[in-house]
Motif scaffolding. Structure first.
Motif, PDB file in Angstrom:
ATOM      1  N   ARG A  82      -9.780  -4.318  -9.466  1.00 48.24           N
ATOM      2  CA  ARG A  82     -11.393  -4.195  -9.110  1.00 48.24           C
ATOM      3  C   ARG A  82     -11.749  -3.785  -7.839  1.00 48.24           C
ATOM      4  N   LEU A  83     -11.184  -4.254  -6.991  1.00 48.56           N
ATOM      5  CA  LEU A  83     -11.285  -3.899  -5.537  1.00 48.56           C
ATOM      6  C   LEU A  83     -10.801  -2.723  -5.117  1.00 48.56           C
ATOM      7  N   GLY A  84      -9.923  -1.905  -6.145  1.00 45.78           N
ATOM      8  CA  GLY A  84      -9.363  -0.770  -5.632  1.00 45.78           C
ATOM      9  C   GLY A  84      -8.177  -0.890  -4.750  1.00 45.78           C
ATOM     10  N   ILE A  85      -7.621  -1.963  -4.720  1.00 43.65           N
ATOM     11  CA  ILE A  85      -6.231  -2.078  -3.623  1.00 43.65           C
ATOM     12  C   ILE A  85      -5.212  -2.392  -4.530  1.00 43.65           C
ATOM     13  N   GLY A  86      -4.218  -1.849  -4.056  1.00 39.03           N
ATOM     14  CA  GLY A  86      -2.660  -1.889  -4.822  1.00 39.03           C
ATOM     15  C   GLY A  86      -1.827  -2.757  -4.357  1.00 39.03           C
ATOM     16  N   ALA A  87      -0.662  -2.297  -4.196  1.00 42.25           N
ATOM     17  CA  ALA A  87       0.574  -3.241  -3.780  1.00 42.25           C
ATOM     18  C   ALA A  87       0.854  -3.036  -2.283  1.00 42.25           C
ATOM     19  N   VAL A  88       0.129  -1.944  -1.667  1.00 47.16           N
ATOM     20  CA  VAL A  88       0.465  -1.961  -0.204  1.00 47.16           C
ATOM     21  C   VAL A  88      -0.766  -2.628   0.625  1.00 47.16           C
ATOM     22  N   GLY A  89      -0.614  -2.882   1.856  1.00 45.23           N
ATOM     23  CA  GLY A  89      -1.272  -3.741   2.798  1.00 45.23           C
ATOM     24  C   GLY A  89      -2.467  -3.204   3.278  1.00 45.23           C
ATOM     25  N   TYR A  90      -2.895  -2.035   2.989  1.00 45.21           N
ATOM     26  CA  TYR A  90      -3.877  -1.499   3.855  1.00 45.21           C
ATOM     27  C   TYR A  90      -5.030  -1.283   2.710  1.00 45.21           C
ATOM     28  N   THR A  91      -6.477  -1.368   3.214  1.00 49.54           N
ATOM     29  CA  THR A  91      -7.566  -1.255   2.545  1.00 49.54           C
ATOM     30  C   THR A  91      -7.641   0.339   2.123  1.00 49.54           C
ATOM     31  N   PRO A  92      -8.533   0.636   1.100  1.00 52.29           N
ATOM     32  CA  PRO A  92      -8.566   1.732   0.765  1.00 52.29           C
ATOM     33  C   PRO A  92      -9.161   2.775   1.813  1.00 52.29           C
ATOM     34  N   ALA A  93     -10.168   2.461   2.739  1.00 53.08           N
ATOM     35  CA  ALA A  93     -10.553   3.260   3.672  1.00 53.08           C
ATOM     36  C   ALA A  93      -9.353   3.405   4.685  1.00 53.08           C
ATOM     37  N   LEU A  94      -8.676   2.445   4.995  1.00 61.26           N
ATOM     38  CA  LEU A  94      -7.601   2.548   6.055  1.00 61.26           C
ATOM     39  C   LEU A  94      -6.591   3.540   5.734  1.00 61.26           C
ATOM     40  N   SER A  95      -6.135   3.323   4.306  1.00 61.41           N
ATOM     41  CA  SER A  95      -4.981   4.059   3.641  1.00 61.41           C
ATOM     42  C   SER A  95      -5.531   5.628   3.687  1.00 61.41           C
ATOM     43  N   ARG A  96      -6.593   5.877   3.500  1.00 62.79           N
ATOM     44  CA  ARG A  96      -7.174   7.142   3.379  1.00 62.79           C
ATOM     45  C   ARG A  96      -7.124   7.818   4.762  1.00 62.79           C
ATOM     46  N   VAL A  97      -7.559   7.155   5.888  1.00 64.12           N
ATOM     47  CA  VAL A  97      -7.381   7.333   7.357  1.00 64.12           C
ATOM     48  C   VAL A  97      -5.763   7.822   7.794  1.00 64.12           C
ATOM     49  N   ALA A  98      -4.943   7.075   7.128  1.00 63.58           N
ATOM     50  CA  ALA A  98      -3.473   6.920   7.465  1.00 63.58           C
ATOM     51  C   ALA A  98      -2.926   8.259   6.787  1.00 63.58           C
ATOM     52  N   ALA A  99      -3.419   8.531   5.511  1.00 65.70           N
ATOM     53  CA  ALA A  99      -3.024   9.740   4.653  1.00 65.70           C
ATOM     54  C   ALA A  99      -3.622  11.050   5.530  1.00 65.70           C
ATOM     55  N   MET A 100      -4.646  10.975   5.932  1.00 72.86           N
ATOM     56  CA  MET A 100      -5.046  12.103   6.453  1.00 72.86           C
ATOM     57  C   MET A 100      -4.486  12.440   7.887  1.00 72.86           C
ATOM     58  N   MET A 101      -4.115  11.393   8.569  1.00 70.09           N
ATOM     59  CA  MET A 101      -3.060  11.475   9.855  1.00 70.09           C
ATOM     60  C   MET A 101      -1.540  12.179   9.564  1.00 70.09           C
TER      61      MET A 101
END
Ligand SMILES: [Zn+2]
Length: 428
Positions: A82-101
Motif C-alpha cells: 500500500r505504501l509503495g515500498i518494495g523489498a529494497v531499503g529505500y523509500t520511493p522518493a530516495l530511490s528515485r533520487v538514487a536512480a536519477m544519480m
C-alpha cells in the motif's frame, strides 16, 4: 552551522516520517492476505513487525502487521505494498533520487554525491540494489508492452518521424558488453544550428530512447518499434519517416519495418560511421595519424558533405594498394560505401534540414562506460547493465516518461518479480 541543522532536520524528518507512516498502517486487514507464491491464505505472525527505511528527509522505522504462509513460509506485509515500498531499503522518493544519480554518474560517484548533498552516508551496494530493482521493473514494463496486442496508432506530434539505431560495445566493469541503442522522435519544425555541418537542422523533439545489452537484432528491434508506435508510427498523419543508422546490414534489413504505405521513407547512413570508415582506409594507405592521412580525409569528407558519395567513390578508385592489407581494406571500404551509396546523399539531406548524425550511442551509454560497483565485492551483470540502461533511457526521454514511470510505484512491484537476486560475489 548549516550542516548541523541538516543533520538535525534528518532526525526530525525521520521521526516525522516514521510517525506518519505508522499512522497510515492498516492494523486489521479486510480480507486475509493470500500467499503470492502458492496462493494459500496467510496467518498473522507479528502485529508489530519492524521495518527500517532510509528516506530522502531522514531514516526511520515503523511497525506493521506481518503475515506468513503456512505452506511455504513466505512472509508478507500488506502495508508495504500500500505504501509503495518494495523489498529494497529505500523509500520511493530516495530511490528515485538514487536512480536519477546513477543514470548520469557511476555508482561510486552517486554514493559520494548523495552523501554530500543529503547529509548522510549512502553505500554504493545499497544504491546498486535499489537501482537494479527499479530497472528490472522498467524491463518488465517493456516486455509486457511488447507482448501486448498493438493498440490503435496514436496521433504523431508532427509529420516527420525520426528513427535512429546504432550498436556499440561498452567496456563495463572488466567485460565487453554489446549494447544496441535506439532513438525515436519527431523531426522539426524547430531548427538548431549543428556545429559539425554548420547547417541549421531539424531538432529531434520528444526523443524516446531504448537500449538492449547483449541482445540480437531480432530481440532489439521490437523495442524500437514500440517507441515508434508510441510516437505515431502507423498513423495516417505521418508524411515522412527518416531512418538513421550505421552501415551494418543488421540495421537496414530491420529498418524496413518502418516502411508505411503512402509515407516517404528516407534512409541515412550516420555520417559519423561513414567518416570512421574513411579514416580507417586512409590510415592503412597513408599511415595512421599522419599529415597525409589528415589531408586526404579532410578533402574527402568535405566533398562527401558538399557533393555526396561520387567524389568519395572516385577517391577510393584512385588508391593503388601495395600490400594485401591495403587491398583488403580498400575492398572493404568500397563494398561498404557501395552498399550505402544512396544513404550518403548528404547534400540533399542537409538541404532538407535532416540530421546526418545522431550521437545516440554517446548520449545513451555515456554513464555506462566503466560503470562499476566496488563495494561489497559486487560484480556487474547483464541484467544489471540492462537495468541501468532502462532507467537512463527513461531519464533521457521526455521528463513526462520518467514521472509516469515513478507514478506507477515501481518499487511496489519489486518483490513480486522474484527475479531480484543478490549480485554475484566477485571471484577472488
Ligand atoms: Zn506460500
Amino acid at each position: 552551522m548549516e550542516q548541523s541543522v541538516q543533520a538535525l532536520l534528518r532526525l526530525v524528518g525521520g521521526t516525522l516520517m516514521g510517525t506518519l507512516v505508522e499512522a497510515s498502517v492498516a492494523w486489521r486487514e479486510k480480507a486475509q492476505p493470500i500467499c503470492l507464491h502458492c496462493g494459500q491464505p496467510m496467518r498473522l505472525v507479528d502485529l508489530r513487525r519492524k521495518r527500517d527505511l532510509r528516506g530522502l528527509v531522514g531514516d526511520f522505522a515503523f511497525a506493521r502487521p506481518y503475515y506468513q504462509c503456512r505452506a511455504c513460509g513466505g512472509g508478507l506485509a500488506p502495508d508495504d505494498e500500500r505504501l509503495g515500498i518494495g523489498a529494497v531499503g529505500y523509500t520511493p522518493a530516495l530511490s528515485r533520487v538514487a536512480a536519477m544519480m546513477v543514470t548520469e554518474v557511476p555508482f561510486e560517484r552517486a554514493a559520494r554525491d548523495m552523501s554530500e548533498t543529503l547529509g548522510a552516508t549512502f553505500a554504493e551496494a545499497d544504491i546498486y540494489r535499489v537501482v537494479e530493482a527499479l530497472g528490472i521493473v522498467a524491463e518488465a514494463d517493456i516486455q509486457a508492452s511488447m507482448a501486448a496486442p498493438q493498440a490503435a496508432p496514436v496521433a504523431p506530434a508532427g509529420d516527420t518521424l525520426f528513427v535512429g539505431a546504432d550498436g556499440t560495445t561498452s567496456f563495463i566493469d572488466g567485460d565487453w558488453h554489446e549494447v544496441k541503442v535506439g532513438v525515436v522522435g519527431m523531426l522539426g519544425p524547430e531548427l538548431h544550428h549543428d556545429p559539425q555541418t554548420e547547417r541549421d537542422l531539424f531538432k529531434i523533439s520528444d526523443p524516446r530512447y531504448c537500449a538492449a545489452v547483449a541482445a540480437s537484432a531480432d530481440e532489439f528491434f521490437p523495442r524500437v518499434a514500440l517507441l515508434a508506435q508510441g510516437a505515431g508510427f502507423g498513423h495516417q498523419d505521418l508524411r515522412r519517416i527518416v531512418c538513421l543508422g550505421d552501415g551494418g546490414r543488421w540495421i537496414w534489413r530491420r529498418m524496413s519495418i518502418f516502411n508505411q504505405s503512402g509515407v516517404e521513407h528516407i534512409e541515412i547512413l550516420d555520417y559519423m560511421h561513414a567518416s570512421e570508415h574513411v579514416w580507417q582506409v586512409a590510415g592503412v594507405f597513408f599511415g595512421e595519424g599522419s599529415l597525409d592521412t589528415h589531408a586526404w580525409v579532410g578533402h574527402v569528407l568535405k566533398a562527401l558533405r558538399e557533393q555526396g558519395p561520387t567524389p568519395l567513390m572516385d577517391a577510393l578508385g584512385k588508391l593503388r594498394p601495395h600490400s594485401s592489407r591495403q587491398k583488403r581494406e580498400l575492398q572493404n571500404a568500397k563494398d561498404y560505401f557501395a552498399a550505402n551509396r544512396d544513404r550518403m546523399r548528404y547534400p540533399e539531406f542537409l538541404a532538407q534540414h535532416l540530421p546526418i548524425g545522431s550521437g545516440v550511442v554517446e548520449a545513451t551509454c555515456r554513464s555506462l562506460v566503466c560503470q562499476r560497483t566496488k563495494d561489497a565485492g559486487m560484480r556487474w551483470t547483464r541484467s544489471g547493465a540492462q537495468a541501468i540502461l532502462n532507467l537512463r533511457c527513461l531519464h533521457l526521454s521526455h521528463p513526462d516518461r520518467w514521472r509516469a514511470f515513478f507514478a506507477r510505484h515501481p518499487l511496489r512491484r519489486t518483490p513480486r518479480l522474484a527475479t531480484l537476486r543478490r549480485p554475484q560475489a566477485q571471484a577472488a
